[in-house]
Write a protein that holds these residues in place. Structure first.
Motif, mmCIF file in Angstrom:
data_model
loop_
_atom_site.group_PDB
_atom_site.id
_atom_site.type_symbol
_atom_site.label_atom_id
_atom_site.label_comp_id
_atom_site.label_asym_id
_atom_site.label_seq_id
_atom_site.Cartn_x
_atom_site.Cartn_y
_atom_site.Cartn_z
ATOM 1 N N ASN A 1 -0.395 -2.546 1.796
ATOM 2 C CA ASN A 1 -1.767 -3.044 1.779
ATOM 3 C C ASN A 1 -2.061 -3.483 3.194
ATOM 4 O O ASN A 1 -1.492 -4.456 3.679
ATOM 5 C CB ASN A 1 -1.924 -4.194 0.782
ATOM 6 N N LYS B 1 -6.709 -2.394 2.208
ATOM 7 C CA LYS B 1 -6.649 -1.053 1.609
ATOM 8 C C LYS B 1 -5.194 -0.668 1.374
ATOM 9 O O LYS B 1 -4.352 -0.826 2.247
ATOM 10 C CB LYS B 1 -7.298 -0.028 2.541
ATOM 11 N N ASP B 2 -4.922 -0.119 0.175
ATOM 12 C CA ASP B 2 -3.571 0.323 -0.155
ATOM 13 C C ASP B 2 -3.295 1.708 0.412
ATOM 14 O O ASP B 2 -4.114 2.616 0.273
ATOM 15 C CB ASP B 2 -3.366 0.364 -1.674
ATOM 16 N N GLN B 3 -2.128 1.825 1.041
ATOM 17 C CA GLN B 3 -1.639 3.106 1.546
ATOM 18 C C GLN B 3 -0.318 3.380 0.826
ATOM 19 O O GLN B 3 0.642 2.625 0.997
ATOM 20 C CB GLN B 3 -1.393 3.052 3.061
#
Length: 184
Positions: A141, A145-147
């Motif tokens: 995160n 935003k989650d990657q």
């Protein structure tokens, strides 16, 4: 290294730098009471907290977590490495990979991302960070935003941006994390 040993190192270095507890606490954005508890080994500290203290004292996080060695070659056998819990976060285990000088600009660690800790909050630190997922899967995160990253994936980012490693499933993930201090 346990909380008492870490606290002792912090206190000794703070005194060598002629800083009061209040000055160091203010520099880190902490209360004097919290810093006193850390220095006296009365509380475990999150890696993010220790990172702020290290930055304020001008040393690497790894220096706080390990015995200091200032040798030209440092070899750390797997069986000699110690795992350090992340204090109150308890969502990570850290395994420092090099026992080196306080003046080093990099610090490699293996981070174990524990599957039961899906609610960790993002944090920041002053170093840049390179990561390589060694096993398992994580959501990095970064800035909200989650990657999704799996074994073999890597990332490089500024630690000053809020970030956290979150588990994806019920399996522990291992991440090689290399903190890179900025040259002054």
């Amino acid at each position: 290294m346990n909380s008492q040993e870490i606290g002792k190192k912090i206190k000794e270095l703070r005194r060598k730098k002629n800083m009061t507890q209040q000055e160091l606490a203010e520099k880190c954005g902490f209360t004097n009471s919290l810093l006193s508890k850390i220095e006296n080994g009365q509380t475990g500290s999150a890696i993010a907290t220790l990172s702020k203290i290290a930055a304020a004292l001008g040393v690497s996080l790894a220096w706080l977590l390990q015995e200091d060695q200032s040798e030209p070659l440092v070899i750390m056998k797997k069986e000699e490495r110690q795992t350090v819990a992340a204090g109150e976060e308890k969502g990570y285990l850290y395994e420092p990979l090099a026992n080196h000088s306080a003046n080093s600009k990099i610090e490699p660690v293996i981070v174990s991302v524990l599957p039961e800790n899906k609610n960790l909050q993002p944090y920041t630190h002053s170093e840049d960070e390179f990561i390589l997922v060694l096993s398992g899967e994580i959501n990095l995160n970064f800035d909200g935003k989650d990657q999704y990253l799996k074994a073999g994936d890597s990332a490089y980012f500024k630690g000053t941006t809020p970030h956290v490693f979150l588990p994806v499933n019920s399996q522990e993930a291992k991440v090689l994390s290399v903190f890179v201090a900025h040259l002054e």
